[in-house]
Design a protein around this motif. Sequence first.
Motif, PDB file in Angstrom:
ATOM      1  N   ASP A   1       0.768  -1.401  -0.063  1.00  0.00           N
ATOM      2  CA  ASP A   1       0.186  -0.127   0.202  1.00  0.00           C
ATOM      3  C   ASP A   1       1.355   1.247   0.191  1.00  0.00           C
ATOM      4  O   ASP A   1      -0.235   1.895   0.324  1.00  0.00           O
ATOM      5  CB  ASP A   1      -1.048  -0.220   1.041  1.00  0.00           C
ATOM      6  N   LYS A   2       2.287   0.913  -0.255  1.00  0.00           N
ATOM      7  CA  LYS A   2       3.195   1.966   0.129  1.00  0.00           C
ATOM      8  C   LYS A   2       3.331   2.416  -2.189  1.00  0.00           C
ATOM      9  O   LYS A   2       4.413   1.769  -1.808  1.00  0.00           O
ATOM     10  CB  LYS A   2       4.181   1.720   0.840  1.00  0.00           C
ATOM     11  N   ARG A   3       3.081   3.374  -2.004  1.00  0.00           N
ATOM     12  CA  ARG A   3       2.778   3.463  -3.306  1.00  0.00           C
ATOM     13  C   ARG A   3       3.714   5.141  -4.289  1.00  0.00           C
ATOM     14  O   ARG A   3       3.101   5.956  -3.981  1.00  0.00           O
ATOM     15  CB  ARG A   3       2.071   3.073  -4.618  1.00  0.00           C
ATOM     16  N   LEU A   4       5.212   5.169  -5.257  1.00  0.00           N
ATOM     17  CA  LEU A   4       5.664   5.680  -5.197  1.00  0.00           C
ATOM     18  C   LEU A   4       5.243   6.284  -7.241  1.00  0.00           C
ATOM     19  O   LEU A   4       4.093   5.714  -7.314  1.00  0.00           O
ATOM     20  CB  LEU A   4       7.211   5.790  -5.304  1.00  0.00           C
ATOM     21  N   ARG A   5       5.049   7.349  -7.079  1.00  0.00           N
ATOM     22  CA  ARG A   5       4.378   7.553  -8.486  1.00  0.00           C
ATOM     23  C   ARG A   5       5.271   6.930  -9.870  1.00  0.00           C
ATOM     24  O   ARG A   5       6.131   6.238  -9.521  1.00  0.00           O
ATOM     25  CB  ARG A   5       4.851   9.131  -8.333  1.00  0.00           C
ATOM     26  N   THR A   6       3.886   6.597 -10.333  1.00  0.00           N
ATOM     27  CA  THR A   6       3.960   5.371 -11.517  1.00  0.00           C
ATOM     28  C   THR A   6       5.122   5.599 -12.293  1.00  0.00           C
ATOM     29  O   THR A   6       5.350   6.527 -13.109  1.00  0.00           O
ATOM     30  CB  THR A   6       2.780   5.389 -12.388  1.00  0.00           C
ATOM     31  N   SER A   7       5.807   4.871 -13.068  1.00  0.00           N
ATOM     32  CA  SER A   7       7.197   4.465 -13.350  1.00  0.00           C
ATOM     33  C   SER A   7       7.670   2.638 -13.481  1.00  0.00           C
ATOM     34  O   SER A   7       6.996   1.609 -12.683  1.00  0.00           O
ATOM     35  CB  SER A   7       8.509   4.599 -13.017  1.00  0.00           C
ATOM     36  N   VAL A   8       7.941   2.246 -14.947  1.00  0.00           N
ATOM     37  CA  VAL A   8       8.213   1.062 -14.760  1.00  0.00           C
ATOM     38  C   VAL A   8       9.829   0.884 -15.451  1.00  0.00           C
ATOM     39  O   VAL A   8       9.892   1.860 -16.589  1.00  0.00           O
ATOM     40  CB  VAL A   8       6.606   0.236 -16.244  1.00  0.00           C
ATOM     41  N   MET A   9      10.487  -0.528 -15.360  1.00  0.00           N
ATOM     42  CA  MET A   9      11.650  -0.258 -15.998  1.00  0.00           C
ATOM     43  C   MET A   9      11.957  -1.721 -16.887  1.00  0.00           C
ATOM     44  O   MET A   9      10.620  -3.126 -15.860  1.00  0.00           O
ATOM     45  CB  MET A   9      12.733  -0.798 -14.928  1.00  0.00           C
ATOM     46  N   VAL A  10      11.718  -1.998 -18.302  1.00  0.00           N
ATOM     47  CA  VAL A  10      11.438  -3.044 -18.660  1.00  0.00           C
ATOM     48  C   VAL A  10      13.727  -3.516 -19.095  1.00  0.00           C
ATOM     49  O   VAL A  10      13.782  -2.835 -19.827  1.00  0.00           O
ATOM     50  CB  VAL A  10      10.756  -3.248 -19.969  1.00  0.00           C
ATOM     51  N   GLU A  11      13.800  -4.955 -18.829  1.00  0.00           N
ATOM     52  CA  GLU A  11      14.872  -5.138 -19.267  1.00  0.00           C
ATOM     53  C   GLU A  11      14.762  -6.287 -20.204  1.00  0.00           C
ATOM     54  O   GLU A  11      13.867  -7.698 -19.787  1.00  0.00           O
ATOM     55  CB  GLU A  11      15.431  -5.929 -18.036  1.00  0.00           C
ATOM     56  N   THR A  12      15.193  -5.799 -21.483  1.00  0.00           N
ATOM     57  CA  THR A  12      14.689  -7.170 -22.321  1.00  0.00           C
ATOM     58  C   THR A  12      16.523  -6.639 -24.025  1.00  0.00           C
ATOM     59  O   THR A  12      16.395  -5.710 -24.014  1.00  0.00           O
ATOM     60  CB  THR A  12      13.700  -7.152 -22.938  1.00  0.00           C
ATOM     61  N   GLY A  13      16.756  -8.286 -23.938  1.00  0.00           N
ATOM     62  CA  GLY A  13      17.610  -8.159 -25.627  1.00  0.00           C
ATOM     63  C   GLY A  13      18.485  -6.967 -24.851  1.00  0.00           C
ATOM     64  O   GLY A  13      19.325  -6.689 -25.773  1.00  0.00           O
ATOM     65  N   GLY A  14      19.564  -7.229 -23.783  1.00  0.00           N
ATOM     66  CA  GLY A  14      20.702  -6.373 -22.908  1.00  0.00           C
ATOM     67  C   GLY A  14      20.244  -5.278 -22.975  1.00  0.00           C
ATOM     68  O   GLY A  14      21.048  -4.318 -22.708  1.00  0.00           O
ATOM     69  N   GLN A  15      19.174  -4.700 -23.387  1.00  0.00           N
ATOM     70  CA  GLN A  15      18.814  -2.746 -23.093  1.00  0.00           C
ATOM     71  C   GLN A  15      17.965  -3.046 -21.886  1.00  0.00           C
ATOM     72  O   GLN A  15      16.978  -3.932 -21.408  1.00  0.00           O
ATOM     73  CB  GLN A  15      18.104  -2.631 -24.092  1.00  0.00           C
ATOM     74  N   THR A  16      18.068  -1.900 -21.298  1.00  0.00           N
ATOM     75  CA  THR A  16      17.322  -1.515 -19.610  1.00  0.00           C
ATOM     76  C   THR A  16      16.485  -0.424 -20.277  1.00  0.00           C
ATOM     77  O   THR A  16      17.073   1.043 -20.814  1.00  0.00           O
ATOM     78  CB  THR A  16      18.094  -1.249 -18.738  1.00  0.00           C
ATOM     79  N   LEU A  17      15.150  -0.097 -20.337  1.00  0.00           N
ATOM     80  CA  LEU A  17      14.418   0.978 -20.868  1.00  0.00           C
ATOM     81  C   LEU A  17      13.476   1.371 -18.948  1.00  0.00           C
ATOM     82  O   LEU A  17      13.531   0.354 -18.764  1.00  0.00           O
ATOM     83  CB  LEU A  17      13.524   0.730 -21.876  1.00  0.00           C
ATOM     84  N   VAL A  18      13.106   2.486 -19.099  1.00  0.00           N
ATOM     85  CA  VAL A  18      12.294   3.084 -17.799  1.00  0.00           C
ATOM     86  C   VAL A  18      11.205   3.909 -19.302  1.00  0.00           C
ATOM     87  O   VAL A  18      11.896   4.541 -19.616  1.00  0.00           O
ATOM     88  CB  VAL A  18      13.232   4.182 -16.970  1.00  0.00           C
ATOM     89  N   ILE A  19       9.720   3.948 -18.419  1.00  0.00           N
ATOM     90  CA  ILE A  19       8.987   4.459 -18.699  1.00  0.00           C
ATOM     91  C   ILE A  19       8.773   5.054 -18.113  1.00  0.00           C
ATOM     92  O   ILE A  19       7.977   5.144 -17.097  1.00  0.00           O
ATOM     93  CB  ILE A  19       7.521   3.672 -19.468  1.00  0.00           C
ATOM     94  N   ASP A  20       8.912   6.796 -17.871  1.00  0.00           N
ATOM     95  CA  ASP A  20       8.647   7.549 -17.288  1.00  0.00           C
ATOM     96  C   ASP A  20       9.542   8.401 -15.978  1.00  0.00           C
ATOM     97  O   ASP A  20      10.051   7.166 -15.695  1.00  0.00           O
ATOM     98  CB  ASP A  20       7.039   8.098 -17.001  1.00  0.00           C
ATOM     99  N   SER A  21      10.634   9.400 -15.796  1.00  0.00           N
ATOM    100  CA  SER A  21      10.855   9.332 -14.550  1.00  0.00           C
ATOM    101  C   SER A  21      10.094  10.499 -13.856  1.00  0.00           C
ATOM    102  O   SER A  21      10.502  11.738 -13.883  1.00  0.00           O
ATOM    103  CB  SER A  21      12.456   9.520 -15.139  1.00  0.00           C
ATOM    104  N   GLY A  22       9.422  10.442 -13.051  1.00  0.00           N
ATOM    105  CA  GLY A  22       8.754  10.702 -11.663  1.00  0.00           C
ATOM    106  C   GLY A  22       9.509  11.509 -10.812  1.00  0.00           C
ATOM    107  O   GLY A  22      10.250  11.511 -10.742  1.00  0.00           O
ATOM    108  N   PRO A  23       8.942  12.772  -9.685  1.00  0.00           N
ATOM    109  CA  PRO A  23       9.708  12.886  -8.871  1.00  0.00           C
ATOM    110  C   PRO A  23      10.005  12.165  -7.887  1.00  0.00           C
ATOM    111  O   PRO A  23      10.932  12.488  -6.962  1.00  0.00           O
ATOM    112  CB  PRO A  23       8.519  13.288  -8.135  1.00  0.00           C
ATOM    113  N   ASP A  24      10.245   9.912  -8.190  1.00  0.00           N
ATOM    114  CA  ASP A  24      10.682   9.874  -7.535  1.00  0.00           C
ATOM    115  C   ASP A  24      11.447   8.835  -7.766  1.00  0.00           C
ATOM    116  O   ASP A  24      12.724   7.864  -7.134  1.00  0.00           O
ATOM    117  CB  ASP A  24       9.631   8.215  -7.273  1.00  0.00           C
TER     118      ASP A  24
END
Length: 259
Positions: free
Chosen positions: A35-58
């Motif tokens: 129930d302790k939730r930082l602002r929404t963001s997700v990380m995707v690791e695939t094919g040797g690449q690390t991607l992040v979707i959105d960089s919020g205040p956290d």
Amino acid sequence: MAFKMKITFLGTGTSSGVPMIACECDVCKSEDSRDKRLRTSVMVETGGQTLVIDSGPDFRQQMLASRVMKLDALLFTHEHKDHVAGMDDVRAFNFRAKKPLDVYATQHVFKCLEREFHYVFHDDGYPGVPKVNVNLIEPGTPFDISGLEVMPFRVWHHKLPVTAFRIGDFSYVTDANAMDDEAKDVIRRSRVMVINALRKEKHISHFTLDEAIQLAKELEVEQTFLTHISHQLGKHAEVSVELPSNVALAFDGLEVTLT
């Protein structure tokens, strides 16, 4: 080319986060870590690449919590502060990699970022500012990140266009309350979909819990995770038992692997 994919939920909360400042509701006082939730963001690791979707205040806190040592690309969905405010902290990855970071967004979002982070896009030689490579994207036109195809598509956050993404069998939709048939066709039969579900009551710019569940059913998604959750939705443990077997509340730190 098919890649193994690891999805990490860096944050699953709405713009105010959970707990919310100055709130004493049962959810905000919950001792359940889910129930302790930082602002929404997700990380995707695939094919040797690390991607992040959105960089919020956290963003800084999220990178430290997940011990992220390299970042290859940062993708933005839209310009609201809870999705872009942490952009300054990409400079840590500049220092480590000794090169600019590839950033992907629509022209509209880049114009907003330029206003908010003028010093990033108009480098006057001052040391230590973030370094980025601007990569313009257009909803409906796939783009490539080191051999990884990403399909951006448009959804609607009330009247604001938001970019959603499909990467392989993974679809990611945040901050939306409407999508057209073209967007639905992009998502359809994804193995994993992440979609926002703010609360149970109707909202002007976010899907409700029931609306998100109905979309998952309509689009024949194998497994759906709900994100961008407010304290108004209820406690994680209590809401979870109400959900269909193939729909779950995401929580900060949750990891999902697609093979």
